[in-house]
Design a protein around this motif. Sequence first.
Motif, PDB file in Angstrom:
ATOM      1  N   HIS A 140       0.858  -1.185   0.000  1.00 14.94           N
ATOM      2  CA  HIS A 140       0.000   0.000   0.000  1.00 14.94           C
ATOM      3  C   HIS A 140       0.891   1.231   0.000  1.00 14.94           C
ATOM      4  CE1 HIS A 140      -2.647   3.215   1.400  1.00 14.94           C
ATOM      5  NE2 HIS A 140      -3.668   2.462   1.006  1.00 14.94           N
ATOM      6  N   VAL A 141       0.730   2.062  -1.019  1.00 12.01           N
ATOM      7  CA  VAL A 141       1.538   3.275  -1.157  1.00 12.01           C
ATOM      8  C   VAL A 141       0.598   4.457  -1.367  1.00 12.01           C
ATOM      9  CG1 VAL A 141       3.347   4.450  -2.462  1.00 12.01           C
ATOM     10  CG2 VAL A 141       3.428   1.963  -2.171  1.00 12.01           C
ATOM     11  N   GLU A 142       0.696   5.466  -0.509  1.00  8.87           N
ATOM     12  CA  GLU A 142      -0.142   6.652  -0.638  1.00  8.87           C
ATOM     13  C   GLU A 142       0.215   7.418  -1.908  1.00  8.87           C
ATOM     14  OE1 GLU A 142      -0.082   9.109   2.805  1.00  8.87           O
ATOM     15  OE2 GLU A 142      -0.330   7.436   4.202  1.00  8.87           O
ATOM     16  N   ALA A 143      -0.785   8.081  -2.457  1.00 11.64           N
ATOM     17  CA  ALA A 143      -0.587   8.838  -3.696  1.00 11.64           C
ATOM     18  C   ALA A 143       0.512   9.885  -3.507  1.00 11.64           C
ATOM     19  CB  ALA A 143      -1.893   9.520  -4.101  1.00 11.64           C
ATOM     20  N   SER A 195       1.656   0.650 -10.429  1.00 15.07           N
ATOM     21  CA  SER A 195       0.927   1.596  -9.581  1.00 15.07           C
ATOM     22  C   SER A 195      -0.261   2.204 -10.316  1.00 15.07           C
ATOM     23  CB  SER A 195       1.864   2.701  -9.114  1.00 15.07           C
ATOM     24  OG  SER A 195       2.442   3.379 -10.225  1.00 15.07           O
ATOM     25  N   SER A 220      -9.862   0.162  -6.512  1.00 19.35           N
ATOM     26  CA  SER A 220     -10.487  -0.036  -5.199  1.00 19.35           C
ATOM     27  C   SER A 220     -11.515  -1.168  -5.216  1.00 19.35           C
ATOM     28  CB  SER A 220     -11.147   1.264  -4.720  1.00 19.35           C
ATOM     29  OG  SER A 220     -10.202   2.305  -4.692  1.00 19.35           O
ATOM     30  N   LYS A 254       3.542   9.437  -2.703  1.00 21.48           N
ATOM     31  CA  LYS A 254       4.617   8.988  -1.822  1.00 21.48           C
ATOM     32  C   LYS A 254       5.499   7.962  -2.524  1.00 21.48           C
ATOM     33  CE  LYS A 254       3.364  11.380   1.804  1.00 21.48           C
ATOM     34  NZ  LYS A 254       2.846  10.717   3.013  1.00 21.48           N
ATOM     35  N   GLY A 309      -4.996   8.226  -7.046  1.00 18.67           N
ATOM     36  CA  GLY A 309      -5.254   7.716  -5.707  1.00 18.67           C
ATOM     37  C   GLY A 309      -4.136   6.823  -5.195  1.00 18.67           C
ATOM     38  N   ASP A 310      -4.391   6.229  -4.027  1.00 18.43           N
ATOM     39  CA  ASP A 310      -3.407   5.319  -3.431  1.00 18.43           C
ATOM     40  C   ASP A 310      -3.259   4.066  -4.295  1.00 18.43           C
ATOM     41  OD1 ASP A 310      -3.400   7.183  -1.452  1.00 18.43           O
ATOM     42  OD2 ASP A 310      -4.296   5.896   0.081  1.00 18.43           O
ATOM     43  N   SER A 311      -2.047   3.545  -4.341  1.00 20.26           N
ATOM     44  CA  SER A 311      -1.792   2.281  -5.036  1.00 20.26           C
ATOM     45  C   SER A 311      -1.715   1.173  -4.001  1.00 20.26           C
ATOM     46  CB  SER A 311      -0.479   2.352  -5.818  1.00 20.26           C
ATOM     47  OG  SER A 311      -0.540   3.336  -6.822  1.00 20.26           O
ATOM     48  N   PHE A 312      -2.478   0.113  -4.206  1.00 20.81           N
ATOM     49  CA  PHE A 312      -2.426  -0.996  -3.259  1.00 20.81           C
ATOM     50  C   PHE A 312      -2.779  -2.298  -3.937  1.00 20.81           C
ATOM     51  CE2 PHE A 312      -6.723   0.745  -2.916  1.00 20.81           C
ATOM     52  CZ  PHE A 312      -7.522  -0.381  -3.040  1.00 20.81           C
TER      53      PHE A 312
END
Length: 206
Positions: A72-75, A154, A130, A77, A158-161
């Motif tokens: 999980h990587v925040e957008a 990625s 998501s 980051k 949004g966040d990549s997870f």
Amino acid sequence: NRRRAETPPFNLFLMRTICRRVVSAMVIGFALLASAAPDGNAAEAKPEAGLIMTITSGTEQESSVAKNVALHVEAGKAASPFVTGGAFTATWEGSINADLRGNFSFQADLNGSLKVEVNGAVVLDASGTSGASPLTRPVQLNKGPNAFKASFTSAGKGDSFVRLAWTEKPPFTGPILPTAFTHTDSVELKKWVELRLGRELFLNHR
């Protein structure tokens, strides 16, 4: 004359001393060689727990050991402290092990794109935002290790997870146990493990 007869000549005494030291040195030398010589079985690298995870961002790359296919990587980051932020790819490589031969289905919860290969065949290729990917067809796993590779790209927004799950009895899935994954160490991987450890020691002890 009596003293000379009772006392060993100096040259003989010196020779015995030298011989004892030479023998001692030879024994120690052979012991060191025996301990340093690679054993036939020990020379073969033994599988270690986890997968080799490699993060690539532009021209930067870093490897580590991961327990599972999960990230999980925040957008905006960075996916790793050793690469810059932005778009990235992550790969997990090693083996997936089954206690017995059986058929397993895979499913991923992700925001991004994921491709999973087992024994050289693509078993999952999905992109999502998501949500969970469709459950794959049953994939036969042989008893013992099966070649495994997962590649994640990625998300654009949004966040990549990503989180990979499996099941023998669809439709209910569960996390893949960390003990199911193994890998073989390499010189490059050990270097990155040491760098991560050094970073942690620096941050913890300031």
